[in-house]
Design a protein around this motif. Structure first.
Motif, PDB file in Angstrom:
ATOM      1  N   SER A 104       0.838  -1.210   0.000  1.00 33.84           N
ATOM      2  CA  SER A 104       0.000   0.000   0.000  1.00 33.84           C
ATOM      3  C   SER A 104       0.866   1.252   0.000  1.00 33.84           C
ATOM      4  CB  SER A 104      -0.927   0.020   1.207  1.00 33.84           C
ATOM      5  OG  SER A 104      -1.862  -1.003   1.117  1.00 33.84           O
ATOM      6  N   VAL A 108       1.266   4.095  -3.680  1.00 30.50           N
ATOM      7  CA  VAL A 108       0.764   5.472  -3.790  1.00 30.50           C
ATOM      8  C   VAL A 108       1.274   6.154  -5.059  1.00 30.50           C
ATOM      9  CG1 VAL A 108       0.443   5.760  -1.306  1.00 30.50           C
ATOM     10  CG2 VAL A 108       2.595   6.502  -2.359  1.00 30.50           C
ATOM     11  N   PRO A 110       1.619   6.404  -9.007  1.00 34.56           N
ATOM     12  CA  PRO A 110       0.799   5.888 -10.102  1.00 34.56           C
ATOM     13  C   PRO A 110       1.483   4.859 -10.995  1.00 34.56           C
ATOM     14  CG  PRO A 110       0.638   8.281  -9.972  1.00 34.56           C
ATOM     15  CD  PRO A 110       1.702   7.857  -9.009  1.00 34.56           C
ATOM     16  N   HIS A 115      -0.878  -0.039  -7.964  1.00 36.22           N
ATOM     17  CA  HIS A 115      -1.626   1.208  -7.776  1.00 36.22           C
ATOM     18  C   HIS A 115      -3.121   1.036  -8.077  1.00 36.22           C
ATOM     19  CE1 HIS A 115      -2.122   5.559  -7.463  1.00 36.22           C
ATOM     20  NE2 HIS A 115      -2.855   5.496  -8.565  1.00 36.22           N
ATOM     21  N   GLU A 116      -3.438   0.486  -9.219  1.00 32.32           N
ATOM     22  CA  GLU A 116      -4.854   0.326  -9.580  1.00 32.32           C
ATOM     23  C   GLU A 116      -5.549  -0.668  -8.659  1.00 32.32           C
ATOM     24  OE1 GLU A 116      -7.012   2.049 -11.444  1.00 32.32           O
ATOM     25  OE2 GLU A 116      -5.304   3.409 -11.604  1.00 32.32           O
ATOM     26  N   ALA A 118      -4.856  -1.126  -5.503  1.00 29.63           N
ATOM     27  CA  ALA A 118      -5.107  -0.412  -4.250  1.00 29.63           C
ATOM     28  C   ALA A 118      -6.281   0.543  -4.393  1.00 29.63           C
ATOM     29  CB  ALA A 118      -3.846   0.344  -3.806  1.00 29.63           C
ATOM     30  N   ARG A 119      -6.336   1.257  -5.507  1.00 31.48           N
ATOM     31  CA  ARG A 119      -7.456   2.180  -5.724  1.00 31.48           C
ATOM     32  C   ARG A 119      -8.784   1.429  -5.741  1.00 31.48           C
ATOM     33  NH1 ARG A 119      -7.486   7.124  -9.176  1.00 31.48           N
ATOM     34  NH2 ARG A 119      -5.470   6.380  -9.890  1.00 31.48           N
ATOM     35  N   ARG A 120      -8.835   0.335  -6.511  1.00 33.80           N
ATOM     36  CA  ARG A 120     -10.078  -0.463  -6.582  1.00 33.80           C
ATOM     37  C   ARG A 120     -10.431  -1.024  -5.213  1.00 33.80           C
ATOM     38  NH1 ARG A 120      -7.492  -2.637 -10.977  1.00 33.80           N
ATOM     39  NH2 ARG A 120      -7.126  -4.564  -9.840  1.00 33.80           N
ATOM     40  N   ARG A 121      -9.434  -1.501  -4.475  1.00 39.08           N
ATOM     41  CA  ARG A 121      -9.671  -2.094  -3.163  1.00 39.08           C
ATOM     42  C   ARG A 121     -10.254  -1.072  -2.196  1.00 39.08           C
ATOM     43  NH1 ARG A 121      -7.367  -2.792   1.783  1.00 39.08           N
ATOM     44  NH2 ARG A 121      -7.616  -4.856   2.697  1.00 39.08           N
ATOM     45  N   TYR A 122      -9.665   0.110  -2.119  1.00 36.39           N
ATOM     46  CA  TYR A 122     -10.184   1.131  -1.199  1.00 36.39           C
ATOM     47  C   TYR A 122     -11.581   1.590  -1.615  1.00 36.39           C
ATOM     48  CZ  TYR A 122      -6.112   1.593   1.774  1.00 36.39           C
ATOM     49  OH  TYR A 122      -5.124   1.356   2.704  1.00 36.39           O
ATOM     50  N   ARG A 123     -11.810   1.723  -2.888  1.00 34.41           N
ATOM     51  CA  ARG A 123     -13.162   2.102  -3.332  1.00 34.41           C
ATOM     52  C   ARG A 123     -14.176   1.035  -2.945  1.00 34.41           C
ATOM     53  NH1 ARG A 123     -12.017   4.795  -9.309  1.00 34.41           N
ATOM     54  NH2 ARG A 123     -11.111   6.717  -8.490  1.00 34.41           N
ATOM     55  N   ASP A 153     -14.829   5.862   5.800  1.00 34.34           N
ATOM     56  CA  ASP A 153     -13.460   6.389   5.665  1.00 34.34           C
ATOM     57  C   ASP A 153     -12.716   6.336   6.994  1.00 34.34           C
ATOM     58  OD1 ASP A 153     -13.748   6.921   2.961  1.00 34.34           O
ATOM     59  OD2 ASP A 153     -14.251   9.036   3.257  1.00 34.34           O
TER      60      ASP A 153
END
Length: 194
Positions: A104, A108, A110, A115-116, A118-123, A153
């Motif tokens: 993670s 951070v 890009p 990266h993608e 992590a973004r998908r996971r947090y969303r 959040d």
């Protein structure tokens, strides 16, 4: 499970350890292959690149968690208690927590292959937690005016922050106890007035 699936799982488990110990950039395909008694070419037969292996390991880690804790159908207080269960489980799995924290942190940027993911996971996590909190409102367990997204959040931030503190100083930070107390306080705060 057939032989190919068993080998794939062994590779993912070994790669998980390697990434947890050394991060993505410091991880070695040769060491992963050695751990599972394959050549590097044999490893690359199963996973065409280090990037693909990392994404498969990250998905594997999420599958391990999902198989133990179903957040998509839980709601309200049950969902929050399930999160406590996740943290208690993670406290017994420092390698997995370390992998998540290292990847993670690296992801951070890009250009990182995770990266993608992590973004998908947090969303997904934010959406699932917010939906679980809204189900608590529908059940009458929580106040109707709660901001489900903001609390989702905060829950994620608390979990991730505690994981980092626990990894750095496990003798001083009881991750599970602190999170359990936070959830108890949150439930009391979110209950509707009597």
């Amino acid at each position: 499970m057939n032989r190919g699936e068993a080998r794939r799982d062994r590779i993912l488990a070994a790669a998980l350890l390697e990434f947890a110990e050394n991060g993505y950039r410091g991880a070695s395909l040769a060491r992963i292959a050695e751990r599972v008694e394959l050549s590097q070419a044999g490893l690359l037969h199963h996973f065409k690149s280090k990037e693909r292996l990392l994404v498969a390991v990250l998905d594997y880690r999420d599958e391990l968690d999902a198989s133990k804790f179903d957040m998509t159908s839980a709601g309200g207080i049950d969902a929050l208690r399930a999160l406590v269960g996740v943290v208690e489980h993670n406290a017994r799995m420092p390698g997995l927590v370390q992998l998540f924290s290292v990847i993670s942190g690296e992801a951070v940027t890009p250009d990182h292959p995770g990266h993608e993911w992590a973004r998908r996971r947090y969303r997904r996590l934010r959406a699932d937690m917010a939906a679980a909190l809204r189900r608590g409102v529908e059940r009458g367990e929580f106040r109707a005016d709660l901001d489900a997204e903001a609390h989702a959040d905060r829950l994620i931030a608390m979990m991730d922050g505690l994981q980092t503190q626990w990894l750095i100083d496990p003798d001083r930070v009881d991750m599970a106890a602190v999170f359990r107390g936070y959830v108890d306080d949150l439930i009391a705060l979110l209950r509707p007035p009597m």
